[in-house]
Scaffold this motif. Structure first.
Motif, PDB file in Angstrom:
ATOM      1  N   ALA A 231       0.834  -1.202   0.000  1.00  0.00           N
ATOM      2  CA  ALA A 231       0.000   0.000   0.000  1.00  0.00           C
ATOM      3  C   ALA A 231       0.866   1.247   0.000  1.00  0.00           C
ATOM      4  O   ALA A 231       2.057   1.230   0.361  1.00  0.00           O
ATOM      5  N   ALA A 232       0.285   2.344  -0.423  1.00  0.00           N
ATOM      6  CA  ALA A 232       0.998   3.620  -0.410  1.00  0.00           C
ATOM      7  C   ALA A 232       1.316   4.016   1.027  1.00  0.00           C
ATOM      8  O   ALA A 232       0.497   3.848   1.930  1.00  0.00           O
ATOM      9  N   GLY A 233       2.521   4.530   1.218  1.00  0.00           N
ATOM     10  CA  GLY A 233       2.943   4.944   2.553  1.00  0.00           C
ATOM     11  C   GLY A 233       3.396   3.805   3.437  1.00  0.00           C
ATOM     12  O   GLY A 233       3.489   3.964   4.671  1.00  0.00           O
ATOM     13  N   ALA A 234       3.680   2.632   2.840  1.00  0.00           N
ATOM     14  CA  ALA A 234       4.166   1.503   3.634  1.00  0.00           C
ATOM     15  C   ALA A 234       5.506   1.850   4.266  1.00  0.00           C
ATOM     16  O   ALA A 234       6.331   2.569   3.692  1.00  0.00           O
ATOM     17  N   ASP A 235       5.744   1.334   5.464  1.00  0.00           N
ATOM     18  CA  ASP A 235       6.945   1.667   6.244  1.00  0.00           C
ATOM     19  C   ASP A 235       8.096   0.738   5.862  1.00  0.00           C
ATOM     20  O   ASP A 235       8.335  -0.283   6.509  1.00  0.00           O
ATOM     21  N   TRP A 236       8.812   1.089   4.775  1.00  0.00           N
ATOM     22  CA  TRP A 236       9.972   0.328   4.318  1.00  0.00           C
ATOM     23  C   TRP A 236      11.245   0.984   4.828  1.00  0.00           C
ATOM     24  O   TRP A 236      11.333   2.190   4.985  1.00  0.00           O
TER      25      TRP A 236
END
Length: 248
Positions: A231-236
């Protein structure tokens, strides 16, 4: 003279008796001959009475046991037992190196069935110190491999929190092409968590089918579960600098 003549005259009744006896005997003999001739000249079969036929008596079948030959003293031949076929082994066995001190993971998916993040992390030249992972390490076992051959890599991560678990959606190697575009993510762990202060070493592999120059980096997605990592804004977060490899 007259008395003497009367006494010497024969008796006329005796010859008549003899004639009668002779006639009776003759008749009796003829009768015997006639009876004998009757029995000799008649049909033998005509005098045989017909056999009486029994009627109304039930019939009964009688089974006669047929004798069979007795068994001989010679025992039958033993059954044939086929020997197991043992596949020949090669003189030289090729063993792939195995990972040491690898933890047992029950939720590790197959390396070819991982979903690809729609928003891959951008490559960076350097990696800042992570506040959640201590002493991250990442390396490749070869700098050049043929296309579609295994690319083996090793990594190690440590949970920086000594009292709390660290859940994450994905942990593995991110692959970038020569233009810095993320083309694949090889997840080694998904939907898992590091125990407080846990050190996790691991050895895994991936493959690239198109020749060229690529770079691999150790990456982690703290978003949970795995679907949230796309998803957009995933914490990678990138945990290692890029390591180059040439696909021949």
């Amino acid at each position: 003279v007259q008395r003497m003549t009367e006494t010497t005259q024969p008796d006329s009744g005796r010859p008549m008796l003899l004639i009668v006896i002779s006639a009776v005997g003759l008749i009796f003999g003829c009768s015997l001959l006639a009876i004998a001739a009757f029995f000799l000249l008649r049909d033998p079969s005509a005098g045989t009475p017909a056999s009486a036929t029994a009627t109304g008596l039930p019939t009964r079948a009688v089974n006669i046991v047929t004798a069979t030959s007795a068994p001989t003293d010679t025992p039958p031949p033993p059954p044939t037992v086929s020997e197991p076929t043992i596949a020949p082994t090669s003189d030289t066995a090729t063993e792939e190196p195995t990972a040491t001190t690898a933890p047992v993971v029950t939720n590790k998916p197959a390396v070819t069935n991982l979903p690809q993040p729609t928003n891959p992390p951008p490559p960076t030249a350097t990696t800042a110190a992570s506040a959640r992972i201590l002493n991250p390490a990442f390396s490749l076992e070869a700098t050049a491999v043929p296309a579609n051959q295994a690319i083996w890599f090793n990594f190690s991560v440590t949970n920086a929190n000594p009292t709390e678990k660290l859940p994450y959606g994905a942990l593995g190697a991110a692959i970038f092409d020569a233009n810095g575009v993320n083309v694949h993510f090889q997840g080694s762990y998904t939907n898992a968590a590091l125990d407080p202060g846990q050190v996790l070493p691991w050895r895994d592999h991936t493959a690239i089918g198109t020749p060229g120059t690529y770079s691999l980096r150790l990456a982690i997605c703290y978003s949970y579960p795995l679907e949230a990592c796309s998803a957009a804004g995933a914490d990678w977060e990138m945990l290692s600098p890029p390591v180059s490899i040439v696909i021949q």
